[in-house]
Design an enzyme around this catalytic site. Structure first.
Site, mmCIF file in Angstrom:
data_model
loop_
_atom_site.group_PDB
_atom_site.id
_atom_site.type_symbol
_atom_site.label_atom_id
_atom_site.label_comp_id
_atom_site.label_asym_id
_atom_site.label_seq_id
_atom_site.Cartn_x
_atom_site.Cartn_y
_atom_site.Cartn_z
ATOM 1 N N SER A 1 0.986 -1.067 0.033
ATOM 2 C CA SER A 1 -0.152 -0.145 0.011
ATOM 3 C C SER A 1 1.032 1.209 0.015
ATOM 4 O O SER A 1 1.910 1.138 0.400
ATOM 5 C CB SER A 1 -0.852 0.069 1.140
ATOM 6 O OG SER A 1 -1.200 1.094 1.594
ATOM 7 N N TYR B 1 -2.221 -1.310 10.345
ATOM 8 C CA TYR B 1 -2.066 -1.359 8.789
ATOM 9 C C TYR B 1 -0.745 -1.067 8.504
ATOM 10 O O TYR B 1 0.032 -1.261 7.410
ATOM 11 C CB TYR B 1 -3.241 -0.545 8.206
ATOM 12 C CG TYR B 1 -3.448 -0.513 6.660
ATOM 13 C CD1 TYR B 1 -4.215 -1.890 6.280
ATOM 14 C CD2 TYR B 1 -2.902 0.285 5.854
ATOM 15 C CE1 TYR B 1 -4.288 -2.191 4.795
ATOM 16 C CE2 TYR B 1 -3.421 -0.147 4.542
ATOM 17 C CZ TYR B 1 -3.900 -1.033 3.977
ATOM 18 O OH TYR B 1 -4.061 -1.302 2.455
ATOM 19 N N LYS C 1 1.968 -3.109 6.465
ATOM 20 C CA LYS C 1 2.317 -2.838 4.927
ATOM 21 C C LYS C 1 3.772 -2.649 5.009
ATOM 22 O O LYS C 1 4.443 -2.875 3.925
ATOM 23 C CB LYS C 1 1.471 -1.918 4.652
ATOM 24 C CG LYS C 1 -0.107 -2.301 4.438
ATOM 25 C CD LYS C 1 -0.139 -3.453 3.505
ATOM 26 C CE LYS C 1 -1.767 -3.717 2.932
ATOM 27 N NZ LYS C 1 -1.677 -4.766 1.969
HETATM 28 P P1 NAD Z 1 -11.963 -5.743 -0.255
HETATM 29 O O1 NAD Z 1 -12.359 -5.967 1.002
HETATM 30 O O2 NAD Z 1 -12.397 -5.472 -1.849
HETATM 31 O O3 NAD Z 1 -11.196 -7.436 -0.793
HETATM 32 C C1 NAD Z 1 -10.393 -8.007 0.378
HETATM 33 C C2 NAD Z 1 -10.606 -9.643 0.203
HETATM 34 O O4 NAD Z 1 -9.944 -10.223 1.223
HETATM 35 C C3 NAD Z 1 -12.125 -10.241 0.511
HETATM 36 O O5 NAD Z 1 -12.544 -10.863 -0.535
HETATM 37 C C4 NAD Z 1 -12.027 -10.725 1.771
HETATM 38 O O6 NAD Z 1 -13.014 -11.832 2.061
HETATM 39 C C5 NAD Z 1 -10.535 -11.241 1.711
HETATM 40 N N1 NAD Z 1 -10.080 -11.285 2.875
HETATM 41 C C6 NAD Z 1 -10.146 -10.877 4.080
HETATM 42 N N2 NAD Z 1 -9.729 -11.424 5.202
HETATM 43 C C7 NAD Z 1 -9.155 -12.548 4.911
HETATM 44 C C8 NAD Z 1 -8.341 -13.987 5.305
HETATM 45 N N3 NAD Z 1 -8.133 -13.807 6.664
HETATM 46 N N4 NAD Z 1 -8.248 -14.797 4.369
HETATM 47 C C9 NAD Z 1 -8.575 -14.759 3.018
HETATM 48 N N5 NAD Z 1 -9.369 -13.933 2.535
HETATM 49 C C10 NAD Z 1 -9.430 -12.785 3.364
HETATM 50 O O7 NAD Z 1 -10.245 -5.008 -0.344
HETATM 51 P P2 NAD Z 1 -9.360 -4.532 -1.686
HETATM 52 O O8 NAD Z 1 -9.528 -3.090 -1.541
HETATM 53 O O9 NAD Z 1 -9.560 -5.347 -2.755
HETATM 54 O O10 NAD Z 1 -7.887 -4.815 -0.800
HETATM 55 C C11 NAD Z 1 -7.237 -6.091 -1.233
HETATM 56 C C12 NAD Z 1 -5.703 -5.579 -0.733
HETATM 57 O O11 NAD Z 1 -5.279 -4.500 -1.239
HETATM 58 C C13 NAD Z 1 -5.455 -5.777 0.926
HETATM 59 O O12 NAD Z 1 -4.359 -6.040 1.121
HETATM 60 C C14 NAD Z 1 -5.509 -4.060 0.955
HETATM 61 O O13 NAD Z 1 -4.585 -3.700 2.059
HETATM 62 C C15 NAD Z 1 -4.651 -3.588 -0.369
HETATM 63 N N6 NAD Z 1 -4.806 -2.044 -0.608
HETATM 64 C C16 NAD Z 1 -5.984 -1.607 -0.862
HETATM 65 C C17 NAD Z 1 -6.198 -0.652 -1.340
HETATM 66 C C18 NAD Z 1 -7.447 0.186 -1.533
HETATM 67 O O14 NAD Z 1 -7.432 1.592 -1.817
HETATM 68 N N7 NAD Z 1 -8.599 -0.411 -1.879
HETATM 69 C C19 NAD Z 1 -5.025 0.403 -1.331
HETATM 70 C C20 NAD Z 1 -3.962 -0.112 -0.939
HETATM 71 C C21 NAD Z 1 -3.646 -1.642 -0.772
#
Ligand code: NAD
Length: 255
Positions: free
Chosen positions: A137, A150, A154
């Site tokens: 992130s 977080y 990260k």
């Molecule tokens: P999201 O909530 O849309 O999807 C996350 C998925 O992870 C879900 O399907 C959930 O069921 C699954 N999950 C949660 N806990 C779990 C576990 N213990 N085991 C297996 N699966 C699990 O979120 P997203 O925005 O797609 O985030 C995905 C990744 O991207 C994360 O690591 C997040 O930190 C990172 N990220 C997101 C953003 C953003 O702005 N959305 C920015 C930077 C990084």
């Protein structure tokens, strides 16, 4: 045909990665703790003519992680790439944070990444090829109030990635971290009202000032940008970029 296993691929970024990799010709092991989400992703891949399997996988569960990789090898015989993506967010200032919430964040983001890496390496070392991609992130590089676990987790992924780059090189295994800014996924949609409450500002202000305030073009990072970057890294022909983290944040953070 190359193969990839993606964690947390039932929603958001993980689902977009699964669809994009399938379109690029990868067979995709779609894993998520939410099996319905994983099945939805597989159905979408099959609709576009790709090949994928759904597997329930809570990344904190050592046995489930081993089973997911075993299923992948049994079906397709190899694992070319793993994308450690599953993640959640808990927003609380440090003085208000419970140990339970802190530990949950470490378990999902760090234990999960470690377990995925270890199981992948067991397959990648003997086949003498592998690419490991961590979804970090912007918070792998900087901090925001209310996000201590977080930010800590990260940042931790950078250390894991760099170590794997050193250890994996002899086996032609490379590793990278992708560090996106805010992307409109369910994870972020949930944060907007939460942050508005925490900071006593409107939801519009959260988006404008907190999420996009430091970008050069006031744009969210997109799912397509993340997917293109992940494919670039996964398909990179040698270890020239191994150990690197790429910030995909529309100029929010540069290094
Ligand atoms: P999201 O909530 O849309 O999807 C996350 C998925 O992870 C879900 O399907 C959930 O069921 C699954 N999950 C949660 N806990 C779990 C576990 N213990 N085991 C297996 N699966 C699990 O979120 P997203 O925005 O797609 O985030 C995905 C990744 O991207 C994360 O690591 C997040 O930190 C990172 N990220 C997101 C953003 C953003 O702005 N959305 C920015 C930077 C990084």
């Amino acid at each position: 045909m190359k193969t990839v296993l993606i964690t947390g691929a039932g929603s958001g970024i993980g689902q977009a990665l699964a669809l994009g990799f399938a379109q690029d010709g990868y067979r995709v092991m779609v894993t998520d703790m939410n099996l319905a989400g994983a099945q939805d992703t597989v159905a979408k891949i099959q609709q576009q003519g790709g090949e994928a399997l759904a597997q329930v996988l809570d990344v904190t569960d050592e046995a489930q992680m081993a089973a997911a990789f075993a299923a992948m090898v049994q079906t397709w015989g190899r694992c070319d790439c793993v994308i450690s993506n599953a993640g959640i967010q808990i927003i609380k200032t440090v003085d208000q944070l419970s140990l339970k919430d802190w530990q949950l964040m470490m378990r999902i983001h760090l234990d999960g990444a470690f377990l995925a890496t270890r199981e992948a390496l067991k397959i990648m070392y003997p086949q003498n090829f592998g690419r490991i991609i961590y979804i970090g992130s912007i918070h792998s590089k900087l901090a925001s109030a209310g996000k201590a676990p977080y930010v800590t987790a990260k940042h931790g992924l950078l250390g894991l990635c760099k170590t794997v780059a050193k250890e994996g090189a002899a086996h032609n295994v490379g590793s990278n971290v992708i560090c996106p800014g805010f992307v409109r996924t369910p994870l972020v949609d949930k944060q907007i009202p939460e942050q508005a409450k925490t900071f006593g500002i409107s939801e519009e202000e959260v988006v404008k000032k907190i999420m996009l305030g430091e970008t050069v073009d006031k744009e969210f990072t997109t799912l397509e940008e993340i997917c293109d970057t992940a494919l670039f890294l996964a398909n990179y022909p040698n270890l020239g970029l191994t150990g690197q983290s790429l910030i995909l944040s529309h100029g929010w953070e540069m290094e």
